[in-house]
Design a protein around this motif. Structure first.
Motif, short mmCIF file in Angstrom:
data_model
loop_
_atom_site.label_atom_id
_atom_site.label_comp_id
_atom_site.label_asym_id
_atom_site.label_seq_id
_atom_site.Cartn_x
_atom_site.Cartn_y
_atom_site.Cartn_z
N ILE A 169 24.97 16.02 8.92
CA ILE A 169 25.32 14.77 9.60
C ILE A 169 25.01 13.62 8.64
O ILE A 169 23.88 13.52 8.14
CB ILE A 169 24.50 14.63 10.90
N VAL A 170 26.00 12.77 8.39
CA VAL A 170 25.79 11.62 7.51
C VAL A 170 26.15 10.36 8.29
O VAL A 170 27.32 10.18 8.69
CB VAL A 170 26.66 11.71 6.23
N ALA A 171 25.17 9.51 8.55
CA ALA A 171 25.39 8.34 9.40
C ALA A 171 24.95 7.06 8.70
O ALA A 171 23.97 7.06 7.95
CB ALA A 171 24.64 8.50 10.71
N GLY A 172 25.68 5.98 8.98
CA GLY A 172 25.29 4.67 8.46
C GLY A 172 25.21 3.68 9.59
O GLY A 172 26.13 3.57 10.40
N GLU A 176 21.03 19.23 8.73
CA GLU A 176 20.51 18.20 7.83
C GLU A 176 21.10 16.87 8.26
O GLU A 176 22.33 16.76 8.44
CB GLU A 176 20.86 18.53 6.39
N ILE A 177 20.23 15.88 8.45
CA ILE A 177 20.69 14.54 8.88
C ILE A 177 20.35 13.55 7.78
O ILE A 177 19.18 13.42 7.39
CB ILE A 177 19.98 14.12 10.19
N VAL A 208 23.77 5.43 1.32
CA VAL A 208 23.47 6.72 1.93
C VAL A 208 23.80 7.89 0.99
O VAL A 208 23.14 8.94 1.03
CB VAL A 208 24.17 6.85 3.32
N THR A 209 24.77 7.69 0.08
CA THR A 209 25.13 8.79 -0.83
C THR A 209 24.01 9.10 -1.83
O THR A 209 24.01 10.18 -2.41
CB THR A 209 26.43 8.46 -1.60
N THR A 210 23.04 8.17 -2.00
CA THR A 210 21.91 8.50 -2.89
C THR A 210 21.12 9.68 -2.33
O THR A 210 20.46 10.39 -3.08
CB THR A 210 20.95 7.31 -3.11
N PHE A 234 33.13 6.69 0.51
CA PHE A 234 32.26 7.18 -0.57
C PHE A 234 31.65 8.54 -0.21
O PHE A 234 31.56 9.43 -1.05
CB PHE A 234 31.15 6.16 -0.87
N VAL A 235 31.25 8.70 1.05
CA VAL A 235 30.65 9.96 1.50
C VAL A 235 31.65 11.10 1.31
O VAL A 235 31.35 12.14 0.74
CB VAL A 235 30.21 9.84 2.98
N VAL A 236 32.89 10.87 1.78
CA VAL A 236 33.91 11.91 1.74
C VAL A 236 34.27 12.26 0.30
O VAL A 236 34.34 13.42 -0.08
CB VAL A 236 35.14 11.45 2.55
N LYS A 237 34.47 11.23 -0.53
CA LYS A 237 34.81 11.48 -1.95
C LYS A 237 33.74 12.33 -2.61
O LYS A 237 34.02 13.30 -3.30
CB LYS A 237 34.86 10.13 -2.71
N ASN A 238 32.48 11.93 -2.37
CA ASN A 238 31.35 12.63 -2.97
C ASN A 238 31.27 14.08 -2.50
O ASN A 238 31.04 15.00 -3.28
CB ASN A 238 30.07 11.86 -2.56
N LEU A 239 31.52 14.28 -1.21
CA LEU A 239 31.45 15.65 -0.67
C LEU A 239 32.58 16.51 -1.22
O LEU A 239 32.37 17.68 -1.54
CB LEU A 239 31.50 15.62 0.87
#
Ligand SMILES: Cc1cc2nc3c(=O)[nH]c(=O)nc-3n(C[C@H](O)[C@H](O)[C@H](O)COP(=O)(O)OP(=O)(O)OC[C@H]3O[C@@H](n4cnc5c(N)ncnc54)[C@H](O)[C@@H]3O)c2cc1C
Ligand code: FES
Length: 284
Positions: A115-118, A143-144, A191-193, A218-223
């Protein structure tokens, strides 16, 4: 589901201040029969009416198994939400819903969940977290990763200890910046850090993400660079809405209506959307 065009009166039972601009409201329908029949999927939203002012779509942020009340976590930014901030416990608001698609709880069975939240994006994900805790044996590792602007902007701070001590749960935090001389034992940065210390891998994992659209890009690109694919990443989109039920077209992006086809979409579904949206990331 309630009559899709008539807001039902609901009573504000409890008000909890989360941060300087965000509040969690506990509501119950005035009509006990409506409350007893009301249920929602994690990720769905209600249209909240302040009578005489207007309506706004707001995610449901509470435990989906709690049938006696439901919660909304609201950031006070405009007409409806600022008026809501002036109401006291006992006041009446209107509620239509629940609307939209939820997170893919059925597909998550037996899988690891990342889970990735901002910011306020944690609100539509809290029902999932509460569901994962209650039905722990049905899911793999959880993992959150949660990021906020400052430590004072973080939601649900009184619940992190409980989340962290759950079996096979890992919770990581970051803030964009620290204010004052406050001690902060976690990361500083977007959050990507947190991906640097993330343990989740693409294997047998579903990803759920919600936050500002730029954050999700950014989250999606990184994943995707880390080997996750479009079928295993789910995003929740936000658009301005009027009807909430695919009638007015206000929330339309290309062929998709965020109110009815979303707000939760598999990334793979967004490839047909205009490039400036997350569709741009999906087709890369
Ligand atoms: C599915 C979904 C779920 C949501 N869940 C939540 C949630 O859980 N919690 C939460 O706090 N919010 C949530 N939102 C966001 C919320 O609906 C908006 O913030 C909503 O606009 C607030 O209504 P308002 O009347 O208070 O603000 P508005 O008066 O509509 O103003 C909101 C902001 O938009 C700007 N604005 C006004 N008109 C326009 C326009 N025409 N075009 C662009 N910008 C404009 C304003 O300047 C202001 O900054 C969600 C939105 C969606 C679509
Ligand atoms: S809000 Fe009217 S069509 Fe989606």
């Amino acid at each position: 589901m309630l009559n899709p065009f008539r807001p039902e009166p609901a009573v504000i039972k409890e008000i909890k201040k989360e941060t300087h601009d965000t509040t969690t409201y506990t509501l119950t329908f005035k009509d006990a029969n409506i409350q007893a029949d009301y249920f929602f999927q994690p990720g769905q939203f209600n249209m909240i009416t302040i009578f005489g002012i207007g309506e706004a779509p707001i995610s449901i942020s509470s435990d989906p198994d709690n049938r006696s009340s439901f919660q909304h976590t609201v950031r006070h930014v405009g007409n409806v939400t600022n008026k809501l901030a002036t109401l006291q416990e006992g006041a009446i608001v209107g509620v239509r819903g629940p609307y939209g698609t939820g997170w893919p709880i059925d597909l998550m069975q037996g899988k690891n969940v990342l889970i990735v939240a901002g910011g306020i994006g944690l609100a539509p994900l809290r029902p999932v977290i509460l569901h994962l805790i209650k039905h722990r044996a049905e899911f793999g590792k959880v993992e959150i990763l949660y990021g906020a602007r400052t430590p004072n902007d973080m939601l649900y701070t009184d619940q992190y200890a409980d989340w962290s001590r759950q079996d096979r749960f890992r919770v990581l935090f970051t803030v964009d910046r620290i204010t004052g001389d406050r001690q902060w034992p976690h990361r500083v940065g977007v959050v990507t850090t947190l991906f640097q210390e993330m343990e989740s891998t693409p294997e047998n994992t579903l990803v759920l993400t919600c936050g500002p659209e730029i954050m999700m890009q950014f989250v999606v690109k990184n994943l995707l660079q880390r080997g996750f694919n479009q079928q295993q990443i789910y995003v929740s989109l936000e658009r301005r809405m009027n009807c909430g039920v695919r009638k007015c077209g206000k929330c339309q992006i290309g062929p998709k209506f965020v109110c009815r086809d979303g707000p939760v979409f598999a990334l793979a579904e967004l490839a047909a959307l205009p490039e400036e949206t997350l569709g741009g990331v999906a087709i890369e």
